[in-house]
Enzyme design. Structure first.
Site, PDB file in Angstrom:
ATOM      1  CG  HIS A 138       7.212   8.663  -3.356  1.00 20.97           C
ATOM      2  ND1 HIS A 138       7.886   7.465  -3.242  1.00 20.97           N
ATOM      3  CD2 HIS A 138       8.136   9.610  -3.074  1.00 20.97           C
ATOM      4  CE1 HIS A 138       9.147   7.700  -2.905  1.00 20.97           C
ATOM      5  NE2 HIS A 138       9.321   8.994  -2.802  1.00 20.97           N
ATOM      6  CD  GLU A 143       5.458   5.200  -1.475  1.00 22.81           C
ATOM      7  OE1 GLU A 143       5.571   5.340  -2.703  1.00 22.81           O
ATOM      8  OE2 GLU A 143       6.438   5.093  -0.714  1.00 22.81           O
TER       9      GLU A 143
END
Ligand code: F6R
Length: 243
Positions: A138, A143
């Protein structure tokens, strides 16, 4: 992509600070994009020291931070606002008016994210964006996902990020579950990107992100498509890469 290999964390911190210092010397009114986390702390210390010695002048810079926990006010010592004042802004003498960070206390996510993107645009865009990288690849709080998110947006934190960040909180239950973060498009719009990485625990993800396929499953891999990226990484973080 240019990769600068350093001996260890200290060396990585000095060299990452050197890239930021060069930016500020060449363009004193630079717009800097900044990051929190453990990785940049040493670089911030070095920059503060150069500032105090009179070798660097931060008086004209403006800063935008990558992200902020949703639901935390600025005076909460776990907020990224607080982190930045404590680890960089106060020491470097950068007044609050010259810094911006998503406002975690604004409950209207859409409004706050739109305000943030508009503020970055109005400032003329980011000259140099500093990034750290999570164990899952990330960047910011972008994410792994099915597609690359675009502008600043509100995210649900993954279990692995909550787990990684709980070290800063009294307990896992205290870690906020959401955050506001610049999107991949916001990050990719920066004119230059500096990624700082350190430690053996990042070796696998460094290899995947910079030598594997470009995929939203490894968000940092998109940086392979950016025209001006400098990675400053120590030997441990580069131990899986044959350079
Ligand atoms: C910080 C941020 C995160 C961190 C990443 C690495 O503002 O957005 O993406 O850069 O989680 O964190 P550390 O440096 O603590 O390993």
């Amino acid at each position: 992509m240019k990769i600068i290999r350093t001996k260890d964390y200290e060396d990585m911190s000095r060299k990452a600070a050197g890239v930021i210092a060069a930016q500020v010397v060449l363009k004193p009114d630079s717009i800097l994009g900044l990051a929190t986390g453990s990785t940049p702390i040493g670089a911030y210390k070095q920059l503060i020291a150069w500032g105090r010695a009179g070798d660097l002048d931060f008086s004209e810079i403006r800063t935008f931070n990558l992200d902020e926990y949703r639901g935390l006010t600025r005076d909460n010592d776990q907020s990224y606002f607080y982190f930045m004042r404590h680890n960089f802004m106060d020491g470097a003498g950068i007044p609050v008016e010259r810094t911006d960070i998503p406002d975690g206390s604004e409950p209207d996510a859409e409004r706050e994210c739109a305000r943030y993107d508009a503020a970055i645009r109005a400032a003329g865009g980011i000259d140099l964006q500093l990034l750290g990288m999570g164990h899952n690849g990330h960047i910011g709080f972008n994410e792994p996902a099915d597609e690359f998110p675009k502008g600043t947006h509100c995210v649900d934190l993954t279990a692995s990020t909550i787990e990684a960040n709980k070290r800063f909180f009294a307990s896992e239950a205290d870690v906020p579950r959401q955050a506001y973060t610049m999107g991949i498009q916001t990050i990719m719009s920066a004119r230059k990107v500096l990624v700082a990485v350190s430690g053996e625990d990042k070796a696998d993800i460094v290899y995947k992100a910079f030598f594997g396929p470009v995929t939203p499953l490894v968000p940092a891999s998109i940086l392979q498509m950016h025209p001006d990226v400098i990675v400053v990484a120590d030997e441990a973080a580069l131990s899986r890469c044959k350079l």
